[in-house]
Design a protein around this motif. Structure first.
Motif, mmCIF file in Angstrom:
data_model
loop_
_atom_site.group_PDB
_atom_site.id
_atom_site.type_symbol
_atom_site.label_atom_id
_atom_site.label_comp_id
_atom_site.label_asym_id
_atom_site.label_seq_id
_atom_site.Cartn_x
_atom_site.Cartn_y
_atom_site.Cartn_z
ATOM 1 N N ASP A 103 -120.630 -19.582 -48.123
ATOM 2 C CA ASP A 103 -119.476 -19.688 -47.244
ATOM 3 C C ASP A 103 -119.709 -18.979 -45.906
ATOM 4 O OD1 ASP A 103 -117.059 -20.839 -47.227
ATOM 5 O OD2 ASP A 103 -115.953 -19.189 -48.156
ATOM 6 N N GLY A 104 -120.920 -19.036 -45.393
ATOM 7 C CA GLY A 104 -121.234 -18.324 -44.147
ATOM 8 C C GLY A 104 -121.601 -16.883 -44.416
ATOM 9 N N PRO A 105 -121.925 -16.121 -43.345
ATOM 10 C CA PRO A 105 -122.379 -14.734 -43.531
ATOM 11 C C PRO A 105 -121.323 -13.822 -44.162
ATOM 12 C CG PRO A 105 -122.149 -15.272 -41.199
ATOM 13 C CD PRO A 105 -121.873 -16.526 -41.957
ATOM 14 N N LEU A 106 -121.790 -12.679 -44.664
ATOM 15 C CA LEU A 106 -120.859 -11.710 -45.263
ATOM 16 C C LEU A 106 -120.002 -11.051 -44.174
ATOM 17 C CD1 LEU A 106 -123.449 -10.178 -47.724
ATOM 18 C CD2 LEU A 106 -121.481 -11.576 -48.359
ATOM 19 N N GLY A 107 -120.542 -11.006 -42.981
ATOM 20 C CA GLY A 107 -119.838 -10.416 -41.840
ATOM 21 C C GLY A 107 -120.786 -10.406 -40.664
ATOM 22 N N HIS A 108 -120.414 -9.665 -39.619
ATOM 23 C CA HIS A 108 -121.292 -9.545 -38.446
ATOM 24 C C HIS A 108 -121.359 -8.086 -38.024
ATOM 25 C CE1 HIS A 108 -120.525 -13.886 -38.080
ATOM 26 N NE2 HIS A 108 -121.629 -13.930 -37.370
ATOM 27 N N MET A 109 -122.500 -7.679 -37.518
ATOM 28 C CA MET A 109 -122.625 -6.357 -36.900
ATOM 29 C C MET A 109 -122.465 -6.526 -35.390
ATOM 30 S SD MET A 109 -123.195 -3.851 -38.978
ATOM 31 C CE MET A 109 -123.467 -2.645 -37.669
ATOM 32 N N VAL A 110 -121.540 -5.760 -34.818
ATOM 33 C CA VAL A 110 -121.355 -5.805 -33.357
ATOM 34 C C VAL A 110 -121.246 -4.357 -32.863
ATOM 35 C CG1 VAL A 110 -120.011 -6.725 -31.421
ATOM 36 C CG2 VAL A 110 -120.008 -7.943 -33.607
#
Ligand SMILES: Cc1cc2nc3c(=O)[nH]c(=O)nc-3n(C[C@H](O)[C@H](O)[C@H](O)COP(=O)(O)OP(=O)(O)OC[C@H]3O[C@@H](n4cnc5c(N)ncnc54)[C@H](O)[C@@H]3O)c2cc1C
Length: 406
Positions: A103-110
């Motif tokens: 379902d897409g990435p677990l999250g994003h690092m920003v």
């Protein structure tokens, strides 16, 4: 002294990540908002201001998307594809892969700095937000009719509601006399970024060392953000090391899987505590983000919780206005308070428990957690549950976090 007078629906004290996202979201839904921050705008986006990068859960990214902010962040957002958790040198570990959920990435690092820049970019595109910075609050006066905030410059803002988004030491919370419970972990989070020879492949690593967790979090390019949890009494010594000695300590903790590693930019140390206000609301007043609760960064959830507050408060106020209710009335604000206190309480407990379990080296406890990790790794429903948590898609989610419009 200024004799400026403003009348807005809402005054937000604190233009950090939570406050500014709330301002944009509220303005997008038709509210007039004044935001007051004590730091000049230039400081908030300067490279040396913060140093942290945040693991943003999938649901938080949906909120930024819904508010038109994500397009300004996306070029700087590194997808988190896997999370690997290990306990020091133990061979037992936990591995979460985004492909399991498909379902897409677990999250994003920003990097927080890029999120702040994105918020200011979005601010230029919309109407309805007046930013007052640098400015300080001299007085807050809440009455049945409204709330008047007087700034030290003499500017006076009259609104229906004041939102405290002014961080852990919240003046708004203190003004309302809301008691706060605090647990001092006697740990600091030392933060820096590194550049490395090999790709991180979008994998976030969390290693549990005796002094606390050591996280290697992927950033765009061959760069990673580190959160090195250390006992507070050793923090000054580590922060005082020469660049060379500090880099050598960092390399020793990372190992050689990223090839040659170089520390880039500065280093920052944040004292780590668990603190939570006993209420999130009072007459004509609501708290969001760290002003309401600050947790240990072990699970990268602090800002994600703050963004849930933002989305829940926007939804509550939009619903109230639609049916003609006073947005500052306690009966309206209590809906928000109940919603968020219940949801956040379990995260405080889990985060606190994890930190206690993983920040010690007592043999039976170490054995217990290693066996526990290996068990979770084998039990698919349990593993999926933890992944849904990392994606921020569990609990009573406000619509904006589900990617729905209000
Ligand atoms: C080491 C570390 C790593 C972390 N990593 C993650 C992560 O990976 N994922 C995650 O979700 N969370 C993470 N967090 C938590 C996250 O950084 C915080 O939850 C988040 O920054 C809180 O944002 P905020 O806007 O609520 O408060 P703040 O960022 O504290 O902003 C408060 C704002 O209010 C202003 N202000 C303060 N007082 C006043 C006043 N009296 N008048 C006017 N303005 C005022 C300040 O200038 C500031 O701009 C981490 C925290 C730490 C310490």
């Amino acid at each position: 002294m200024s004799d400026k007078k403003l009348e807005t629906d809402i005054t937000i004290i604190g233009g950090g990540l939570a406050g500014m996202t709330a301002a944009i979201g509220l303005a997008e839904h038709g509210f007039e908002v004044a935001v007051v921050d004590m730091a000049p705008q230039g400081d908030l986006t300067a490279a040396g201001y913060d140093g942290r990068a945040s693991a943003l859960a999938f649901a938080s990214c949906q909120l930024f998307e819904a508010l038109g902010i994500w397009k300004h962040m996306e070029p700087y957002a590194q997808p988190i594809l896997e999370i690997r958790v290990s306990d020091g040198p133990s061979l037992l570990s936990l591995h979460f892969d985004h492909e399991t959920l498909g379902d897409g990435p677990l999250g994003h690092m920003v990097e927080n700095r890029h999120t702040r820049i994105a918020l200011f970019e979005r601010l230029k595109e919309i109407k309805g937000v007046t930013l007052l910075a640098p400015e300080r609050v001299a007085e807050i006066d809440r009455t049945k009719e409204g709330v008047t905030t007087t700034l030290t410059s003499g500017t006076v803002i009259k609104s229906d509601l004041i939102i405290g988004a002014d961080g852990r030491g919240s003046l708004v919370r203190q003004h309302a006399g809301i008691p706060v419970s605090v647990i001092d972990y006697k740990q600091h989070g030392i933060v820096c970024s590194v550049e490395h020879e090999f790709s991180h492949c979008g994998i976030a690593h969390e290693r549990f060392l005796p002094s606390g967790p050591f996280a290697i979090l992927p950033l765009c390019g061959n760069r990673s953000s580190l959160v090195w949890t250390e006992k507070s009494h050793l923090t000054d010594t580590i922060m005082g090391l020469s660049d060379r000695a500090f880099e050598s300590e960092v390399r020793r903790r990372i190992g050689d899987f990223l090839g040659e590693v170089k520390v880039i930019g500065g280093r920052w140390a944040y004292p780590l505590t668990l603190q939570y206000g006993q209420d999130y609301v009072a007459d004509r007043l609501a708290l969001i983000g760290d002003a309401a609760h600050g947790i240990h960064p072990i699970s990268g959830q602090g800002l994600n919780l703050g963004l849930k507050d933002v989305a829940a408060l926007i939804e509550t106020l939009v619903d109230a206005r639609r049916v003609g209710l006073d947005i500052g009335a306690m009966s309206v604000l209590e809906n928000y308070g109940r919603w968020r206190t219940t949801d956040n309480a379990s995260v405080y407990a889990i985060t606190d428990g994890f930190n206690r379990l993983f920040s010690n080296d007592i043999a039976p406890i170490k054995l217990l957690r290693d066996v526990g990790m290996a068990a979770v790794d084998q039990v698919v429903p349990l593993k999926n549950f933890f992944m849904q948590h990392a994606r921020g898609t569990v609990g009573d989610l406000p619509k904006l976090l589900r990617g729905e419009q209000l």
